[in-house]
Design an enzyme around this catalytic site. Structure first.
Site: not given
Ligand code: BDR
Ligand code: CA
Length: 307
Positions: A10, A240
């Protein structure tokens, strides 16, 4: 031989980092990007995925995914974290490419069948498309080598609510469906990704090594780190999604323990991932510790190669 990956994403600032990393790393062969809502809407995610591939000169199919969660109503995108279009202040050039006609769950099912036992699916957004792929083909998981999920947390609480991590929160029913189904899953959640923190200086140095792609990441992460600072995290931003990508090819940087995971589906703690030994389901390998400098150096040295 390079590891065959599909990335369900995403994009999103840390998704952009992860996709550039996968493009740069010669140990990774990207078979496709599938898109999902979360940080942005699904049409924005598809456009952003095409944009990232074009700026990095990568020829990879993009398949557009589902537009809303499995059971819950749609969420507004996380524009406070990633900006209105997903990449902070970055001026997006409309991509020339188009997504393939096959949608994400169909693409996932067909490609997994064609490369049976070879593909790692790295899911760095809500698990909506993955759950739908299981609905289409009960053998979908068996056709994969494994699934590496960026999501959830065991011991450190949430990041979108006190209890829930954003990717699981945005479609808890999909996550529960996937965990229950018995896929070979490695969870790269906040327990480890919140340890991999990079300050502004890290991205400034990346921009020196890689003026174009590193420069784009430097611009985006300035915005991302502003968000982190606004919630009191002053040391930089978490890697992340890049950590999940690194785990696909350098598993030795991560220590994991097996847990029967279930997802809270209602109430204040909706989206929380819980280890419950009484659940009748296969174990998920939950990463609980990480070689932080190993991940950061590996990410940096690969992305630094991109022009
Ligand atoms: C996850 O949530 C999204 O905002 C980031 O892209 C990542 O995949 C982190 O909690
Ligand atoms: Ca993500």
């Amino acid at each position: 031989m390079a590891t065959k990956l599909i990335i369900d994403t995403d994009p999103g600032i840390d998704d952009a980092m992860a996709i550039f990393y996968a493009i740069a790393n010669p140990e990774i062969d990207i078979l496709g990007l599938t898109t999902v809502f979360g940080n942005v809407t699904t049409p924005q995610a598809t456009r952003n995925a095409l944009f990232l591939l074009e700026v990095a000169n990568a020829n990879v199919p993009v398949s557009s995914g589902l537009h809303q969660p499995r059971s819950l109503p749609s969420f507004p995108p996380s524009s406070n974290v990633h900006g209105d279009e997903g990449f902070g202040p970055l001026q997006l050039i409309e991509p020339k490419g188009e997504p393939i006609t096959e949608n994400a769950p169909e693409f996932l099912v067909r490609t997994a069948k064609e490369h049976s036992g070879e593909i790692i699916l790295c899911a760095i957004g809500p698990l909506t498309n993955v759950a739908a792929a299981i609905d289409i083909d009960p053998d979908f998981c068996q056709n994969l080598k494994g699934i590496v999920v960026m999501g959830g947390s065991l011991a450190v609480g949430g990041n979108i609510t006190a209890a829930a991590e954003a990717n699981i929160y945005h479609d808890p029913h999909a996550a529960e469906h996937v965990f229950k189904y018995g896929c070979n899953i490695t969870l790269v959640g906040l327990d480890v990704t919140d340890q991999v923190i990079c300050p502004r200086q890290y991205f400034k140095e990346l921009a020196v090594e890689s003026p174009h792609i590193g420069g784009i990441l430097n611009e985006m992460t300035d915005f991302y780190i502003n968000f982190y600072e606004s919630i009191g995290k002053i040391n930089g931003c978490s890697l992340h999604d890049p950590s999940a990508l690194v785990a696909c090819v350098n598993r030795e940087f991560f220590k994991s323990t097996p847990h029967k995971l279930r997802v809270v589906l209602s109430g204040d703690r909706i989206g929380e991932t819980i280890s419950d030994k009484n659940c009748a389901r296969a174990n998920v390998d939950v990463c609980i510790d990480v070689n932080v400098s190993g991940v950061k150096d590996n990410f940096f040295s690969n992305v630094a190669k991109l022009n």
